[in-house]
Design an enzyme around this catalytic site. Structure first.
Site, PDB file in Angstrom:
ATOM      1  N   ARG A 143       7.045 -86.559 -30.363  1.00 31.59           N
ATOM      2  CA  ARG A 143       6.003 -85.538 -30.828  1.00 31.59           C
ATOM      3  C   ARG A 143       5.857 -84.316 -30.096  1.00 31.59           C
ATOM      4  NH1 ARG A 143       2.862 -90.359 -33.076  1.00 31.59           N
ATOM      5  NH2 ARG A 143       3.024 -90.317 -35.219  1.00 31.59           N
ATOM      6  N   GLY A 167       7.342 -99.258 -24.509  1.00 31.58           N
ATOM      7  CA  GLY A 167       7.127 -98.414 -23.227  1.00 31.58           C
ATOM      8  C   GLY A 167       5.685 -98.391 -23.084  1.00 31.58           C
ATOM      9  N   GLY A 174      13.406 -91.062 -23.000  1.00 35.81           N
ATOM     10  CA  GLY A 174      12.344 -92.415 -22.731  1.00 35.81           C
ATOM     11  C   GLY A 174      12.847 -93.536 -23.695  1.00 35.81           C
ATOM     12  N   HIS A 175      13.318 -93.323 -25.023  1.00 37.20           N
ATOM     13  CA  HIS A 175      13.852 -94.623 -25.712  1.00 37.20           C
ATOM     14  C   HIS A 175      15.328 -95.060 -24.740  1.00 37.20           C
ATOM     15  CE1 HIS A 175      11.715 -92.330 -28.944  1.00 37.20           C
ATOM     16  NE2 HIS A 175      11.432 -93.475 -28.939  1.00 37.20           N
ATOM     17  N   MET A 198      10.951 -95.420 -33.944  1.00 38.43           N
ATOM     18  CA  MET A 198      10.665 -94.671 -35.237  1.00 38.43           C
ATOM     19  C   MET A 198      11.813 -93.376 -35.284  1.00 38.43           C
ATOM     20  SD  MET A 198       6.780 -94.803 -36.493  1.00 38.43           S
ATOM     21  CE  MET A 198       6.270 -93.690 -35.683  1.00 38.43           C
ATOM     22  N   VAL A 239       8.967 -92.476 -19.100  1.00 36.74           N
ATOM     23  CA  VAL A 239       9.800 -91.398 -18.599  1.00 36.74           C
ATOM     24  C   VAL A 239       8.932 -90.170 -18.750  1.00 36.74           C
ATOM     25  CG1 VAL A 239      11.867 -90.161 -18.732  1.00 36.74           C
ATOM     26  CG2 VAL A 239      11.824 -92.880 -19.024  1.00 36.74           C
ATOM     27  N   LEU A 246      15.029 -90.362 -31.123  1.00 36.33           N
ATOM     28  CA  LEU A 246      15.132 -90.793 -29.836  1.00 36.33           C
ATOM     29  C   LEU A 246      15.274 -89.683 -28.627  1.00 36.33           C
ATOM     30  CD1 LEU A 246      17.577 -93.908 -30.334  1.00 36.33           C
ATOM     31  CD2 LEU A 246      14.992 -93.756 -30.821  1.00 36.33           C
ATOM     32  N   HIS A 247      14.929 -90.061 -27.627  1.00 37.38           N
ATOM     33  CA  HIS A 247      15.002 -89.287 -26.375  1.00 37.38           C
ATOM     34  C   HIS A 247      15.179 -89.975 -25.218  1.00 37.38           C
ATOM     35  CE1 HIS A 247      10.842 -90.783 -25.709  1.00 37.38           C
ATOM     36  NE2 HIS A 247      10.368 -90.262 -26.951  1.00 37.38           N
TER      37      HIS A 247
END
Ligand code: PAF
Length: 284
Positions: free
Chosen positions: A181, A141, A30-31, A24, A170, A27-28
């Site tokens: 979030r 994830g 983890g993505h 969605m 992550v 992005l960080h």
């Protein structure tokens, strides 16, 4: 990498066995790790960037959900995506769209208790995106563990021909799982948020020390200061817990207006693994 708004552009740009990372946006790191995992399969990687209105409840954060396509494109490209697919709502849900994918009773359990309809919204958009992108693999994830299990089930039950690949969570140095979030948390909430992985860590350490009793594992964490929604121990398919099998400990709680979820796998064949995963690291 190209940024595409239509499925026609996506399919014109990629050829062969597509690995798909549905997101969605916002992005960080983890993505980025999901995208790197997808790229490791050697074929083209398509990342979708679509805030799906159908998975938000009426009092949830659809309007304030962070959106920044330029920043997302930079992260996706650096992680190895070939296409960032950012459709608008009319492309995903055209006039007359009337189908809902109901992923069964598990959708009403755990997070589904406080988010009725959420997983039907997720399953519907994911199946629709599969139809638009036509991937052979999709990476999800482990952080959203119930979503992962449901998407594995949907792919299997509907024989979609998409292999669902789980990706490791992550974490920040203090153990907090990365989530779009987390950016809602103010400073005191961010400090308190470390208690979420802390709760899992306490149970993981008890497990590493040989504890196998469900009640004792659930009693190990100090939940003080957490507005707890649930802390549950289940088999890794989210069925009832069985001390002989791989288990998953799942937590959901609120910090102010922000809902956080996390989980850890407790594997009798690798009893130390969970505590190691959650051990606080030196900040990078
Ligand atoms: O995990 C998410 O970001 C979303 O639920 C997903 C899978 C992209 C569907 O909108």
């Amino acid at each position: 990498m190209i940024v595409a708004q239509s499925a026609d552009e996506v399919r014109a740009a990629v050829d062969g066995a597509v690995a798909f990372v549905p997101t969605m946006g916002a992005l960080h790191a983890g993505h980025a790790s999901l995208i790197r995992l997808a790229a490791g399969y050697g074929g083209p990687v398509v990342v979708s960037d679509f805030v799906n209105p159908r998975q938000f409840g009426p009092r949830e954060d659809l309007e304030r959900y962070p959106r920044d396509l330029e920043a997302d494109a930079a992260i996706a490209a650096a992680a190895g995506a070939d296409v960032l697919y950012a459709p608008d709502v009319a492309e995903v849900y055209p006039e007359g769209f009337a189908t809902t994918v109901d992923p069964g009773p598990l959708a009403a359990d755990l997070c589904g208790r406080s988010r009725p309809g959420h997983f039907a919204g997720v399953a519907t958009v994911v199946v629709r995106l599969y139809g638009l992108v036509r991937p052979t693999r999709a990476v999800f994830g482990r952080k959203d563990y119930q979503q992962l299990v449901l998407m594995q089930r949907v792919a299997r039950d509907l024989a979609l021909g998409v292999e669902v690949i789980p990706a490791a969570t992550v974490r920040e140095a203090d153990g907090l799982a990365l989530s779009s979030r987390n950016r809602y948390l103010d400073r005191p909430e961010r400090e308190r948020a470390a208690r979420v992985p802390g709760a899992l860590r306490a149970a993981a350490e008890a497990f590493a020390d040989g504890e196998r009793d469900a009640a004792a594992l659930l009693a190990a964490p100090d939940l003080d200061g957490l507005d707890l929604e649930y802390l549950e121990l289940r088999a890794d398919d989210l069925g009832p817990h069985d001390p002989e099998r791989r288990a998953v400990l799942l937590i959901a709680c609120r910090l102010g207006a922000t809902r956080l979820i996390d989980n850890v796998l407790l594997d009798p064949d690798h009893p130390d693994r969970a505590a190691l995963e959650l051990a606080a690291k030196e900040p990078a």
